[in-house]
Design a protein around this motif. Structure first.
Motif, mmCIF file in Angstrom:
data_model
loop_
_atom_site.group_PDB
_atom_site.id
_atom_site.type_symbol
_atom_site.label_atom_id
_atom_site.label_comp_id
_atom_site.label_asym_id
_atom_site.label_seq_id
_atom_site.Cartn_x
_atom_site.Cartn_y
_atom_site.Cartn_z
ATOM 1 N N GLY A 1 42.138 47.164 41.464
ATOM 2 C CA GLY A 1 41.848 46.029 42.376
ATOM 3 C C GLY A 1 41.491 44.597 41.438
ATOM 4 O O GLY A 1 40.698 43.882 41.799
ATOM 5 N N ILE A 2 42.251 44.662 40.224
ATOM 6 C CA ILE A 2 42.156 43.529 39.460
ATOM 7 C C ILE A 2 42.695 42.364 40.177
ATOM 8 O O ILE A 2 42.240 41.267 39.860
ATOM 9 N N ASN A 3 43.804 42.346 40.828
ATOM 10 C CA ASN A 3 44.264 41.104 41.743
ATOM 11 C C ASN A 3 43.972 40.741 42.874
ATOM 12 O O ASN A 3 43.975 39.844 43.449
ATOM 13 N N LYS B 1 39.091 38.568 48.183
ATOM 14 C CA LYS B 1 39.436 37.467 46.893
ATOM 15 C C LYS B 1 40.842 37.790 46.490
ATOM 16 O O LYS B 1 41.026 39.116 46.112
ATOM 17 N N HIS B 2 41.683 37.129 46.341
ATOM 18 C CA HIS B 2 43.193 37.387 45.765
ATOM 19 C C HIS B 2 43.150 36.420 44.666
ATOM 20 O O HIS B 2 42.930 35.097 44.927
ATOM 21 N N ILE B 3 43.551 36.820 43.409
ATOM 22 C CA ILE B 3 43.834 36.195 42.301
ATOM 23 C C ILE B 3 45.167 35.630 42.195
ATOM 24 O O ILE B 3 46.170 36.487 42.476
ATOM 25 N N ILE B 4 45.330 34.426 42.215
ATOM 26 C CA ILE B 4 46.670 33.619 42.052
ATOM 27 C C ILE B 4 47.251 33.769 40.607
ATOM 28 O O ILE B 4 48.443 33.979 40.722
ATOM 29 N N LEU C 1 35.929 47.988 48.911
ATOM 30 C CA LEU C 1 36.798 48.946 49.517
ATOM 31 C C LEU C 1 38.038 49.022 48.790
ATOM 32 O O LEU C 1 38.790 50.069 48.839
ATOM 33 N N THR C 2 38.352 48.208 48.016
ATOM 34 C CA THR C 2 39.764 48.149 47.145
ATOM 35 C C THR C 2 39.865 49.345 46.245
ATOM 36 O O THR C 2 40.638 50.089 46.062
#
Length: 305
Positions: free
Chosen positions: A80-82, A112-115, A299-300
């Motif tokens: 779930g790092i990204n 949350k989404h890492i761009i 939940l990720t």
């Protein structure tokens, strides 16, 4: 000599590693020596810049003899790092134990989404648009607080009785509080929508209002399983469906929120938390408090397991 990226992380990208980022060694007489990453790294990307969770192997190689050493280093990318998907279930203490018109039962889904992960060279600051966050909040009210009457309408109570709200935000600034710390600070901007039931005489209808906001905040990791979050959101609220008494005019609000959380050691996927929130109309000074107690699950990581 021991060389280090003393002040900032180095993103695992071909740009940072192959273009010659620098590691530093400072001797006892303050003489500085630099070692360029492209002197000892060769980065071969197998996918996009922000790939899925996976495994990496760092191999040691003798370039003079074109041979590899047997020992190496294995790295794993965290689950779930990204993408981070959290679900919160909580109640409001002022509504449950008192007589405030806050939601008795509330649910918040956050994504949350890492761009990207590009930081300024030799600084613990991430360049703008590091991530995007989306929140969806649902509230269940006591029947006597389910709608707001136009006869005693205020903009703060209109927001307080919103049964659905959603917002999306983008990162402007994000970085460490101190060198290589898990604690961080941020500055986000974004927009949101609110759905509230408005009652006029015997008729009730669902109305929509919206807002644009700027939010600075601190995420402090005080221990391995305990921390606190502080945010101050300043937003402009627009309510086009409340035209009576000029209530549709633009209004400035300030929301301050303080949160404490605790999670079992070794399990960062779930946490118990308490939060105090205060929202005030900057013009009329009307305000309301929320005191929340609840449970959050990531939940990720759960889906991955």
């Amino acid at each position: 000599m021991k060389f280090s990226n003393a002040q900032a992380p180095i993103g695992v990208t071909s740009y940072r590693l192959d273009k010659g980022d620098k590691l530093l060694y400072r001797s006892s007489d303050s003489t500085e020596y630099y070692l360029f990453t492209n002197n000892f790294w060769e980065y071969e990307s197998l996918g996009n810049y922000a790939p899925d969770d996976g495994l990496y192997i760092i191999e040691k190689k003798d370039y003079l003899n074109d041979s590899k050493y047997k020992d190496g280093i294995i790295l794993t990318r965290g689950v779930g790092i990204n993408n981070i998907f959290d679900l919160r279930l909580y109640t409001d203490g002022l509504a449950t134990l008192g007589d405030e018109s806050n939601g008795l039962i509330q649910t918040t889904a956050s994504f949350k989404h890492i761009i990207h992960r590009i930081n300024y060279p030799n600084k613990g600051l991430i360049v703008p648009f590091h991530y995007t966050k989306t929140n969806l909040n649902l509230r269940k009210f006591d029947s006597k607080f389910a709608s707001i009457d136009t006869s005693n309408f205020t903009r703060s109570s209109y927001l307080q009785k919103s049964w659905l709200s959603t917002d999306i935000s983008f990162s402007l600034i994000n970085g460490w509080v101190e060198n290589k710390s898990l604690s961080s600070f941020y500055l986000d901007f974004g927009a949101g929508l609110f759905l509230s039931d408005l009652k006029e005489q015997d008729n009730s209808k669902t109305t929509i209002s919206y807002a644009f906001f700027l939010e600075p905040g601190l995420n402090l990791e005080l221990a391995d399983n305990f921390g606190t979050d502080l945010s101050i959101r300043r937003f402009l609220h627009y309510s086009p469906e409340t035209s009576f008494n000029n209530e549709d005019k633009r209004r400035r609000f300030l929301n301050t929120q303080f949160e404490l959380f605790w999670n079992p050691l070794g399990d960062r996927n779930s946490r118990i938390y308490g939060a105090l929130s205060h929202t005030i109309d900057m013009k009329t000074k009307d305000s309301f408090f929320e005191l929340q107690f609840g449970y959050s699950i990531r939940l990720t990581d759960l889906f991955k397991k």
